[in-house]
Design a protein around this motif. Structure first.
Motif, PDB file in Angstrom:
ATOM      1  N   UNK A  20       9.567 -12.607  -5.841  1.00  0.00           N
ATOM      2  CA  UNK A  20       9.841 -12.582  -7.271  1.00  0.00           C
ATOM      3  C   UNK A  20       8.986 -13.565  -8.053  1.00  0.00           C
ATOM      4  N   UNK A  21       8.456 -14.591  -7.383  1.00  0.00           N
ATOM      5  CA  UNK A  21       7.568 -15.523  -8.072  1.00  0.00           C
ATOM      6  C   UNK A  21       6.148 -14.977  -8.167  1.00  0.00           C
ATOM      7  N   UNK A  22       5.835 -13.986  -7.332  1.00  0.00           N
ATOM      8  CA  UNK A  22       4.503 -13.385  -7.274  1.00  0.00           C
ATOM      9  C   UNK A  22       3.432 -14.412  -6.918  1.00  0.00           C
ATOM     10  N   UNK A  23       3.792 -15.331  -6.008  1.00  0.00           N
ATOM     11  CA  UNK A  23       2.864 -16.388  -5.610  1.00  0.00           C
ATOM     12  C   UNK A  23       2.657 -16.480  -4.107  1.00  0.00           C
ATOM     13  N   UNK A  24       3.390 -15.729  -3.317  1.00  0.00           N
ATOM     14  CA  UNK A  24       3.305 -15.836  -1.865  1.00  0.00           C
ATOM     15  C   UNK A  24       1.891 -15.517  -1.388  1.00  0.00           C
ATOM     16  N   UNK A  25       1.227 -16.448  -0.700  1.00  0.00           N
ATOM     17  CA  UNK A  25      -0.171 -16.226  -0.313  1.00  0.00           C
ATOM     18  C   UNK A  25      -0.370 -15.016   0.604  1.00  0.00           C
ATOM     19  N   UNK A  26       0.546 -14.804   1.546  1.00  0.00           N
ATOM     20  CA  UNK A  26       0.392 -13.678   2.464  1.00  0.00           C
ATOM     21  C   UNK A  26       0.533 -12.350   1.733  1.00  0.00           C
ATOM     22  N   UNK A  27       1.484 -12.290   0.806  1.00  0.00           N
ATOM     23  CA  UNK A  27       1.665 -11.067   0.024  1.00  0.00           C
ATOM     24  C   UNK A  27       0.445 -10.806  -0.850  1.00  0.00           C
ATOM     25  N   UNK A  28      -0.030 -11.838  -1.529  1.00  0.00           N
ATOM     26  CA  UNK A  28      -1.195 -11.675  -2.407  1.00  0.00           C
ATOM     27  C   UNK A  28      -2.445 -11.311  -1.599  1.00  0.00           C
ATOM     28  N   UNK A  29      -2.539 -11.843  -0.406  1.00  0.00           N
ATOM     29  CA  UNK A  29      -3.688 -11.507   0.439  1.00  0.00           C
ATOM     30  C   UNK A  29      -3.661 -10.029   0.827  1.00  0.00           C
ATOM     31  N   UNK A  30      -2.469  -9.517   1.087  1.00  0.00           N
ATOM     32  CA  UNK A  30      -2.366  -8.089   1.421  1.00  0.00           C
ATOM     33  C   UNK A  30      -2.751  -7.222   0.212  1.00  0.00           C
ATOM     34  N   UNK A  31      -2.262  -7.569  -0.972  1.00  0.00           N
ATOM     35  CA  UNK A  31      -2.626  -6.808  -2.164  1.00  0.00           C
ATOM     36  C   UNK A  31      -4.136  -6.865  -2.403  1.00  0.00           C
ATOM     37  N   UNK A  32      -4.730  -8.041  -2.180  1.00  0.00           N
ATOM     38  CA  UNK A  32      -6.178  -8.167  -2.347  1.00  0.00           C
ATOM     39  C   UNK A  32      -6.918  -7.293  -1.334  1.00  0.00           C
ATOM     40  N   UNK A  33      -6.379  -7.233  -0.117  1.00  0.00           N
ATOM     41  CA  UNK A  33      -7.006  -6.401   0.909  1.00  0.00           C
ATOM     42  C   UNK A  33      -6.915  -4.924   0.541  1.00  0.00           C
ATOM     43  N   UNK A  34      -5.780  -4.516  -0.011  1.00  0.00           N
ATOM     44  CA  UNK A  34      -5.628  -3.122  -0.440  1.00  0.00           C
ATOM     45  C   UNK A  34      -6.597  -2.801  -1.577  1.00  0.00           C
ATOM     46  N   UNK A  35      -6.729  -3.712  -2.525  1.00  0.00           N
ATOM     47  CA  UNK A  35      -7.682  -3.479  -3.615  1.00  0.00           C
ATOM     48  C   UNK A  35      -9.114  -3.419  -3.088  1.00  0.00           C
ATOM     49  N   UNK A  36      -9.427  -4.277  -2.130  1.00  0.00           N
ATOM     50  CA  UNK A  36     -10.755  -4.244  -1.546  1.00  0.00           C
ATOM     51  C   UNK A  36     -11.014  -2.945  -0.801  1.00  0.00           C
ATOM     52  N   UNK A  37     -10.014  -2.481  -0.101  1.00  0.00           N
ATOM     53  CA  UNK A  37     -10.143  -1.209   0.612  1.00  0.00           C
ATOM     54  C   UNK A  37     -10.299  -0.053  -0.378  1.00  0.00           C
ATOM     55  N   UNK A  38      -9.506  -0.087  -1.469  1.00  0.00           N
ATOM     56  CA  UNK A  38      -9.646   0.959  -2.493  1.00  0.00           C
ATOM     57  C   UNK A  38     -11.055   0.949  -3.081  1.00  0.00           C
ATOM     58  N   UNK A  39     -11.580  -0.238  -3.346  1.00  0.00           N
ATOM     59  CA  UNK A  39     -12.951  -0.335  -3.865  1.00  0.00           C
ATOM     60  C   UNK A  39     -13.940   0.335  -2.912  1.00  0.00           C
ATOM     61  N   UNK A  40     -13.800   0.026  -1.626  1.00  0.00           N
ATOM     62  CA  UNK A  40     -14.736   0.563  -0.639  1.00  0.00           C
ATOM     63  C   UNK A  40     -14.554   2.070  -0.459  1.00  0.00           C
ATOM     64  N   UNK A  41     -13.327   2.499  -0.376  1.00  0.00           N
ATOM     65  CA  UNK A  41     -13.038   3.923  -0.172  1.00  0.00           C
ATOM     66  C   UNK A  41     -13.525   4.770  -1.339  1.00  0.00           C
ATOM     67  N   UNK A  42     -13.388   4.228  -2.547  1.00  0.00           N
ATOM     68  CA  UNK A  42     -13.729   4.997  -3.739  1.00  0.00           C
ATOM     69  C   UNK A  42     -15.160   4.774  -4.208  1.00  0.00           C
ATOM     70  N   UNK A  43     -15.879   3.898  -3.545  1.00  0.00           N
ATOM     71  CA  UNK A  43     -17.250   3.596  -3.970  1.00  0.00           C
ATOM     72  C   UNK A  43     -18.132   4.835  -4.080  1.00  0.00           C
ATOM     73  N   UNK A  44     -18.052   5.801  -3.134  1.00  0.00           N
ATOM     74  CA  UNK A  44     -18.905   6.991  -3.281  1.00  0.00           C
ATOM     75  C   UNK A  44     -18.609   7.807  -4.533  1.00  0.00           C
TER      76      UNK A  44
END
Length: 696
Positions: A42-66
């Motif tokens: 609920x604080x939206x500050x947990x490092x492990x949670x934020x790291x997972x969201x960042x990884x998903x965004x990075x994967x979306x960037x790579x997947x959608x790059x073409x």
């Protein structure tokens, strides 16, 4: 080249997965394992949670790059269909004319007013582009000018969590007052004294609007007087003036009950209840010409209008007299009282239309020429006039603002929403009826480019919402034109759970009948395939919020019917959320979904909850979107769903998860930003449907 193919233009990194942590969600009806519960922070500050969201965004960037070139092309096509320096139709109120105006290239409008005439020199009330500077998110919501036209109060959000800040400024000098009120609903009303503001404060934990407060200019907000507090946490709250400006009314409502209390705007301290609340009793009242006009479901499932004089209002419902009869086929959605008549916004046969009812009892319908359309009452602040302003549109006809004269029947066009590069003659809209598996006929609005061959080869993009009694009406969307020009058939499935066909349509699509919404959607798809509008293997679907629940359920129930699914801010963890009364909106919604503390509802909700029913099977290609600061559907619902899908789904179809780290339920703010975000999932969908080439 399709992202799901083996020969991709660009090989993305492995899909991100996240650790499982054993956890039991307890309830009066048993416990359930939820290995991804830890992703809620609920604080939206947990490092492990934020790291997972960042990884998903990075994967979306790579997947959608073409698809970046296609995405850019779709965005450019959409923007080309938007008149960038557009203005709204001015409307009159209390001696001034108000309108909004976009400058070319601006994401936000200027809100202006003119004194005495729509052609008088303009004064800027809100320079939204300037106000938005420095904020990654900005939304100006409700605003109200004081009765003496000297000051304006407004609500703004710079986070995206719908926790609004109320501010006040002097319109002559532009000076913003120091009295700022935080954590409020976007609902503000002035009293007649020009120095008292009434507003709705939010509960700091649940974000439920629960108190009506009175703020006197120049005093500290901590000293604001409490006028009313709603103790029942299943009710929502609003506040507004009546049509004739004589009263200020507090409205509280739930799915099955309403209550309204009003006080003179000259002295809004003691509020009188018009009719006490009761289950399955709903009403909304407005005032004009010495009488109250009330929309109610009392002895009228589809609602009727009744009236009561000021002298008799204290007698309660026994003094109410019918203005319109109860009807099994006509559903009254809204109304607006004028001097001498009432404008009624109603539904019949799946379409929304306008009817004018004079005090003498004459009923005047406003006609339409298309099979599937939408009329709606527009801004009508002045009620001592024979002219009623309304809008008309369809999946082919751009939104057109009209005025109609109740005395002469004359109608005049005030504005046709400009859509550059678009010719309505190139497109066809139809209203068709799909037969659901239980025999119910479901209305479907469709549009396609002229020349479509009904040979079962065209791709389909199907949309629905289907919850809360909210109806989905047809309209031209600049962002959809590129899809139509590529041969895609677009369909709105008006499934049960909405109110297109009346209150019974809603009743048959919520609580213990919610599955009808899902099966209706699937049956509409199969109907369009069987009728050879579209190809069986070229179907995409989309829904958001409660419509995202629909997408999650459909993905579990009929994955073979869909090539691709887009689920935006999806409500997918139904049982866990509805067990937690601290989450915003949960308590409001017991009469929508059921209270899982009761076993019948727990078992039924569990049977369709998308998160709980993810299984080891092949799913369609999935694009899932969320906002970290969403207060309506918390970010962790789609996050957990995606994590579980990554664990269990089979097959090679892609799953991408786009997380807006600086946005809430509606995504990032700004006129063009929305289209930029949309272009990403549109490119994903078109690629999956095999129609990613240039528009014809």
């Amino acid at each position: 080249m399709m992202l799901g193919s083996q020969a991709e233009a660009q090989t993305p990194p492995p899909a991100p997965h996240v650790a499982k942590r054993p956890f039991q969600v307890t309830s009066p009806n048993g416990a359930r394992a939820d290995d991804y519960y830890w992703l809620r922070d609920d604080t939206r500050k947990d490092p492990a949670m934020l790291a997972y969201l960042a990884a998903e965004n990075g994967y979306a960037d790579a997947r959608l790059a073409p698809l970046k070139p296609l995405q850019a092309k779709l965005y450019a096509e959409t923007v080309a269909h938007i008149k960038q320096d557009d203005s709204s139709v001015p409307y009159a109120k209390n001696g001034y004319y108000y309108a909004s105006r976009f400058a070319a290239g601006a994401d936000y409008p200027l809100i202006e007013r003119r004194k005495g005439a729509a052609t008088a020199p303009a004064t800027t009330m809100f320079d939204e582009p300037a106000m938005a500077k420095g904020h990654s998110f900005f939304a100006l919501s409700d605003w109200a000018v004081s009765p003496d036209n000297a000051q304006v109060a407004w609500a703004e959000d710079t986070v995206g969590r719908r926790q609004y800040v109320l501010k006040i400024k002097d319109l002559a000098t532009g000076a913003v007052r120091s009295d700022t009120i935080a954590n409020a609903e976007p609902s503000v009303v002035w009293a007649d004294d020009n120095r008292t503001i009434l507003y709705v404060a939010k509960d700091p934990v649940t974000l439920r609007g629960y108190r009506v407060m009175a703020h006197v200019l120049g005093t500290a907000p901590a000293a604001d007087a409490l006028l009313y507090e709603e103790k029942d946490d299943t009710f929502q709250m609003g506040i507004a003036r009546t049509a004739d400006d004589r009263f200020i009314c507090i409205t509280v409502g739930s799915t099955v009950s309403d209550e309204q209390r009003c006080a003179p705007a000259s002295n809004p301290s003691a509020f009188t209840v018009l009719a006490p609340r009761a289950r399955e009793f709903r009403y909304t009242a407005d005032h004009q010409g010495g009488r109250w006009i009330i929309r109610t479901n009392r002895a009228a499932k589809n609602y009727k209008l009744v009236t009561v004089t000021d002298a008799d209002v204290a007698k309660g419902v026994t003094a109410w007299r019918d203005l319109t009869p109860a009807s099994d086929s006509v559903f009254i959605e809204r109304f607006k009282p004028f001097a001498g008549f009432v404008a009624i916004d109603q539904r019949e046969g799946g379409n929304r239309m306008i009817r004018l009812l004079t005090d003498a009892g004459t009923s005047i319908p406003v006609k339409a020429d298309e099979p599937a359309y939408r009329m709606a009452l527009d801004v009508n602040e002045e009620t001592a006039t024979p002219w009623v302003r309304y809008t008309y549109g369809s999946l082919v006809t751009p939104t057109t603002t009209y005025e109609v004269n109740v005395k002469t029947g004359a109608r005049r066009v005030l504005k046709v929403a400009p859509v550059p590069g678009y010719d309505p003659a190139n497109y066809v809209t139809e209203r068709v009826w799909a037969t659901a598996r239980d025999g119910t006929r479901v209305p479907v609005s469709i549009v396609y480019r002229k020349g479509l061959k009904r040979d079962g080869t065209a791709p389909l993009f199907q949309y629905a919402y289907g919850s809360y009694g909210m109806s989905t009406d047809p309209a031209v969307d600049p962002g959809r034109i590129g899809m139509l020009d590529r041969g895609v058939v677009y369909a709105i499935a008006h499934i049960r759970g909405g109110q297109e066909m009346g209150r019974g349509w809603y009743d048959d699509g919520h609580l213990l009948k919610k599955r009808n919404s899902f099966t209706d959607f699937i049956d509409v798809t199969r109907f369009l395939v069987a009728q050879k509008y579209v190809a069986k293997d070229r179907v995409a679907a989309m829904g958001g919020s409660a419509g995202g629940l629909l997408m999650g359920a459909v993905a579990n129930m009929a994955p073979q019917d869909y090539k691709a699914i887009v689920a935006q801010v999806p409500f997918v963890d139904v049982v866990t959320t509805m067990l937690d009364a601290s989450i915003p909106l949960t308590t409001f919604e017991y009469d929508e979904w059921g209270n899982p503390a009761q076993k019948a509802y727990y078992d039924y909700m569990l049977s369709y909850s998308p998160y709980d029913n993810v299984a080891a099977k092949a799913y369609p290609a999935l694009y899932v979107g969320t906002g970290l600061w969403d207060s309506q559907v918390q970010y962790y619902e789609p996050t957990k769903w995606v994590a579980k899908l990554r664990e269990l789904k089979t097959g090679a179809n892609p799953l991408v998860f786009r997380v807006n780290m600086e946005a809430g339920h509606g995504g990032k703010s700004g006129r063009f930003e929305r289209f930029r975000q949309n272009a990403e999932w549109q490119a994903f969908v078109l690629d999956q449907l095999g129609v990613a080439g240039a528009a014809s």
